[in-house]
Scaffold this motif. Structure first.
Motif, PDB file in Angstrom:
ATOM      1  N   LYS A  90       2.307  -6.226   2.862  1.00 49.03           N
ATOM      2  CA  LYS A  90       2.345  -7.619   2.406  1.00 49.03           C
ATOM      3  C   LYS A  90       2.986  -8.592   3.386  1.00 49.03           C
ATOM      4  CE  LYS A  90       6.764  -7.071   0.034  1.00 49.03           C
ATOM      5  NZ  LYS A  90       7.497  -7.166  -1.225  1.00 49.03           N
ATOM      6  N   GLY A  91       3.782  -8.076   4.354  1.00 51.60           N
ATOM      7  CA  GLY A  91       4.477  -8.985   5.269  1.00 51.60           C
ATOM      8  C   GLY A  91       5.519  -9.799   4.532  1.00 51.60           C
ATOM      9  N   ASP A  92       5.484 -11.111   4.712  1.00 55.14           N
ATOM     10  CA  ASP A  92       6.470 -12.005   4.097  1.00 55.14           C
ATOM     11  C   ASP A  92       6.109 -12.431   2.677  1.00 55.14           C
ATOM     12  OD1 ASP A  92       8.007 -11.940   6.418  1.00 55.14           O
ATOM     13  OD2 ASP A  92       6.935 -13.642   7.300  1.00 55.14           O
ATOM     14  N   LEU A  93       4.944 -12.027   2.196  1.00 58.87           N
ATOM     15  CA  LEU A  93       4.509 -12.446   0.865  1.00 58.87           C
ATOM     16  C   LEU A  93       5.208 -11.649  -0.222  1.00 58.87           C
ATOM     17  CD1 LEU A  93       0.642 -12.719   1.423  1.00 58.87           C
ATOM     18  CD2 LEU A  93       2.229 -14.622   1.139  1.00 58.87           C
ATOM     19  N   ALA A  94       5.331 -12.235  -1.401  1.00 54.34           N
ATOM     20  CA  ALA A  94       5.748 -11.477  -2.582  1.00 54.34           C
ATOM     21  C   ALA A  94       4.613 -10.531  -2.971  1.00 54.34           C
ATOM     22  CB  ALA A  94       6.064 -12.435  -3.725  1.00 54.34           C
ATOM     23  N   ASP A  95       4.957  -9.447  -3.668  1.00 55.32           N
ATOM     24  CA  ASP A  95       3.956  -8.432  -4.005  1.00 55.32           C
ATOM     25  C   ASP A  95       2.710  -9.030  -4.648  1.00 55.32           C
ATOM     26  OD1 ASP A  95       5.613  -6.516  -3.018  1.00 55.32           O
ATOM     27  OD2 ASP A  95       6.179  -5.652  -4.945  1.00 55.32           O
ATOM     28  N   LEU A  96       2.898  -9.804  -5.722  1.00 51.79           N
ATOM     29  CA  LEU A  96       1.745 -10.299  -6.471  1.00 51.79           C
ATOM     30  C   LEU A  96       0.971 -11.364  -5.718  1.00 51.79           C
ATOM     31  CD1 LEU A  96       2.895  -8.539  -8.730  1.00 51.79           C
ATOM     32  CD2 LEU A  96       2.214 -10.316 -10.335  1.00 51.79           C
ATOM     33  N   GLU A  97       1.643 -12.137  -4.877  1.00 53.74           N
ATOM     34  CA  GLU A  97       0.911 -13.090  -4.035  1.00 53.74           C
ATOM     35  C   GLU A  97      -0.006 -12.340  -3.075  1.00 53.74           C
ATOM     36  OE1 GLU A  97       0.635 -16.163  -4.325  1.00 53.74           O
ATOM     37  OE2 GLU A  97       2.309 -16.791  -5.596  1.00 53.74           O
ATOM     38  N   TYR A  98       0.484 -11.207  -2.589  1.00 47.83           N
ATOM     39  CA  TYR A  98      -0.336 -10.382  -1.691  1.00 47.83           C
ATOM     40  C   TYR A  98      -1.531  -9.798  -2.445  1.00 47.83           C
ATOM     41  CZ  TYR A  98      -1.568  -6.776   1.739  1.00 47.83           C
ATOM     42  OH  TYR A  98      -2.227  -5.984   2.643  1.00 47.83           O
ATOM     43  N   LEU A 121       1.066   3.151   7.111  1.00 44.86           N
ATOM     44  CA  LEU A 121      -0.091   3.001   7.989  1.00 44.86           C
ATOM     45  C   LEU A 121      -1.352   2.732   7.174  1.00 44.86           C
ATOM     46  CD1 LEU A 121      -1.055   3.276  11.014  1.00 44.86           C
ATOM     47  CD2 LEU A 121      -1.714   5.613  10.396  1.00 44.86           C
ATOM     48  N   MET A 122      -1.506   3.448   6.073  1.00 43.20           N
ATOM     49  CA  MET A 122      -2.697   3.249   5.253  1.00 43.20           C
ATOM     50  C   MET A 122      -2.712   1.851   4.647  1.00 43.20           C
ATOM     51  SD  MET A 122      -4.462   5.694   2.430  1.00 43.20           S
ATOM     52  CE  MET A 122      -3.215   5.564   1.166  1.00 43.20           C
ATOM     53  N   SER A 123      -1.547   1.382   4.201  1.00 45.00           N
ATOM     54  CA  SER A 123      -1.453   0.029   3.670  1.00 45.00           C
ATOM     55  C   SER A 123      -1.854  -0.997   4.733  1.00 45.00           C
ATOM     56  CB  SER A 123      -0.029  -0.241   3.197  1.00 45.00           C
ATOM     57  OG  SER A 123       0.143  -1.600   2.857  1.00 45.00           O
ATOM     58  N   GLY A 137       2.828   3.850  -8.059  1.00 39.35           N
ATOM     59  CA  GLY A 137       2.998   4.249  -6.671  1.00 39.35           C
ATOM     60  C   GLY A 137       1.844   3.820  -5.781  1.00 39.35           C
ATOM     61  N   ILE A 138       0.626   3.780  -6.336  1.00 37.07           N
ATOM     62  CA  ILE A 138      -0.533   3.327  -5.566  1.00 37.07           C
ATOM     63  C   ILE A 138      -0.374   1.858  -5.205  1.00 37.07           C
ATOM     64  CG2 ILE A 138      -3.036   2.904  -5.641  1.00 37.07           C
ATOM     65  CD1 ILE A 138      -2.384   5.833  -5.314  1.00 37.07           C
ATOM     66  N   LEU A 139       0.054   1.044  -6.165  1.00 36.48           N
ATOM     67  CA  LEU A 139       0.254  -0.379  -5.897  1.00 36.48           C
ATOM     68  C   LEU A 139       1.402  -0.597  -4.917  1.00 36.48           C
ATOM     69  CD1 LEU A 139      -0.248  -1.981  -9.426  1.00 36.48           C
ATOM     70  CD2 LEU A 139      -1.933  -1.576  -7.634  1.00 36.48           C
ATOM     71  N   LYS A 140       2.453   0.200  -5.042  1.00 35.63           N
ATOM     72  CA  LYS A 140       3.576   0.077  -4.110  1.00 35.63           C
ATOM     73  C   LYS A 140       3.138   0.401  -2.691  1.00 35.63           C
ATOM     74  CE  LYS A 140       7.437   0.884  -7.282  1.00 35.63           C
ATOM     75  NZ  LYS A 140       8.568   1.791  -7.642  1.00 35.63           N
ATOM     76  N   MET A 141       2.284   1.414  -2.550  1.00 33.14           N
ATOM     77  CA  MET A 141       1.769   1.759  -1.228  1.00 33.14           C
ATOM     78  C   MET A 141       0.962   0.602  -0.656  1.00 33.14           C
ATOM     79  SD  MET A 141      -1.253   2.570   0.446  1.00 33.14           S
ATOM     80  CE  MET A 141      -2.343   3.128  -0.874  1.00 33.14           C
ATOM     81  N   ILE A 142       0.062   0.042  -1.459  1.00 32.33           N
ATOM     82  CA  ILE A 142      -0.770  -1.066  -0.980  1.00 32.33           C
ATOM     83  C   ILE A 142       0.092  -2.254  -0.577  1.00 32.33           C
ATOM     84  CG2 ILE A 142      -2.537  -2.739  -1.678  1.00 32.33           C
ATOM     85  CD1 ILE A 142      -3.633  -0.538  -3.568  1.00 32.33           C
ATOM     86  N   ALA A 143       1.167  -2.502  -1.347  1.00 34.19           N
ATOM     87  CA  ALA A 143       2.031  -3.665  -1.105  1.00 34.19           C
ATOM     88  C   ALA A 143       2.869  -3.537   0.159  1.00 34.19           C
ATOM     89  CB  ALA A 143       2.938  -3.904  -2.303  1.00 34.19           C
ATOM     90  N   MET A 144       2.927  -2.349   0.755  1.00 31.63           N
ATOM     91  CA  MET A 144       3.695  -2.184   1.992  1.00 31.63           C
ATOM     92  C   MET A 144       3.191  -3.099   3.101  1.00 31.63           C
ATOM     93  SD  MET A 144       4.308   1.913   2.347  1.00 31.63           S
ATOM     94  CE  MET A 144       5.594   2.768   1.447  1.00 31.63           C
TER      95      MET A 144
END
Length: 378
Positions: free
Chosen positions: A204-212, A160-162, A195-202
């Motif tokens: 991202k939708g259909d994008l790859a992590d770094l594209e997001y 939810l936070m992401s 873990g902070i980056l993984k949370m934010i990346a949640m």
């Protein structure tokens, strides 16, 4: 009802009612008396009752409050030039975290001073248990990070936070601040937790992590206080860690830390707001590595930026030379500055306890060591 209602800041339509509800709170009166010592209570209450937006509250009340904090508890604030930021572009500011309230407050102080967009900022729910603190956090565009939930609930809360961070940046055109790790840095070692980056990346939708992450426009920020106003308060947790013990916070510990962080002596303060790291993200993408390896490299990029731009003060060099006798950095401070630092240390630390002494000195010396490591390309 919005799914974000339990974590979001107030809407502007809710601001006036919220301000009226806290105007009579004794702590609010103390804050206003500190901020506007020349005004009678009726005068600031009247202005409070005329306030209908978060921006007006921040500009007319919080900005003067931070000015007064800087005047009373510091020897001045400096910050980097910000020509590389656009006033209409939202950014995701990721920073080291030294003080509960001041870090994000000073960031917004600098952004407003430079006519840039102020942020919506993450704050742990453990810090806003008192009704007034929760109201003030929502009145300054903070959103609540829920702590201490069971694993499944924590996963849903993170998701939810992401999603809310994405909502702010992509739909509300609002910059966001979040710390590089959960909780403040206690030992001076500023490191981005994956873990902070993984949370934010949640989100991202259909994008790859770094594209997001490219779309989020990540900007690293370095906060540097010549004296950490809560250095002594961090010692019990550091001592517990050195004994491999679980640290349990005392009642009101977070609240006392907030007050000491705001009013404690800081001497000089520097805030460095860097440029976006999209070029570095492109370089990582070109390597074609696995997603987990890419996230670690992104952490490393953020860490290098934060540590490289961290302003080292005489206190940092003095602590290093006390920890490693030899006066390697003796040219970076005066004898008077050294005596002041030692007096501060002697007042707050049992220097006969070798472990306590090392923990205190490392708190200030680690930024020197970390910067030397980066400068030496290690």
């Amino acid at each position: 009802m919005s799914k974000f209602d339990h974590i979001r800041p107030f809407y502007d339509t809710e601001v006036n009612q919220a301000l009226r509800s806290i105007a009579d709170d004794p702590m609010m009166k103390a804050i206003m008396a500190f901020t506007f010592p020349e005004l009678e209570e009726a005068e600031w209450v009247k202005e409070l009752h005329r306030t209908y937006s978060i921006r007006d509250f921040q500009i007319n009340f919080i900005y003067p409050a931070i000015n007064m904090v800087l005047k009373k508890s510091s020897e001045g604030l400096s910050y980097s030039k910000l020509q590389h930021l656009d006033q209409h572009t939202p950014y995701l500011f990721i920073s080291n975290h030294r003080d509960i309230i001041l870090d994000t407050s000073l960031l917004n102080y600098v952004l407003y001073s430079e006519d840039l967009m102020m942020t919506s900022s993450a704050i742990g729910d453990n810090l806003v248990k008192r009704p007034l603190l929760l109201a003030l956090s929502r009145l300054t565009r903070n959103f609540v990070v829920q702590r201490g939930l069971p694993a499944r609930e924590m996963l849903e809360s993170s998701r939810l936070m992401s999603e809310y961070i994405g909502e702010l940046i992509f739909h509300e055109n609002r910059s966001v601040w979040i710390a590089q790790r959960e909780g403040r840095t206690k030992d001076g070692n500023d490191a981005t937790h994956k873990g902070i980056l993984k949370m934010i990346a949640m989100g991202k939708g259909d994008l790859a992590d770094l594209e997001y992450f490219k779309k989020l426009n990540i900007v690293p920020v370095s906060f540097s206080y010549e004296y950490d106003p809560t250095d002594v308060l961090k010692m019990p947790e550091l001592m517990a860690k050195s004994r491999s013990e679980v640290y349990v916070k005392q009642d009101n510990e977070d609240f006392n830390t907030i007050i000491n962080g705001i009013m404690g002596q800081k001497k000089r303060i520097h805030v460095h707001i860097d440029s976006p790291i999209n070029d570095e993200i492109d370089a990582i993408l070109q390597k074609g590595e696995s997603g987990n390896k890419q996230l670690q490299e992104l952490c490393d990029v953020i860490d290098r930026r934060i540590i490289s731009n961290y302003k080292l003060w005489p206190s940092n060099y003095i602590a290093f030379d006390l920890l490693y006798p030899g006066e390697l950095f003796a040219n970076e401070y005066t004898e008077a500055e050294k005596q002041d630092f030692v007096a501060r240390m002697n007042k707050g630390v049992d220097t006969s306890d070798v472990v306590a002494l090392e923990n205190f000195l490392n708190m200030y010396a680690n930024p020197v060591k970390n910067k030397q490591t980066i400068l030496n390309g290690e």
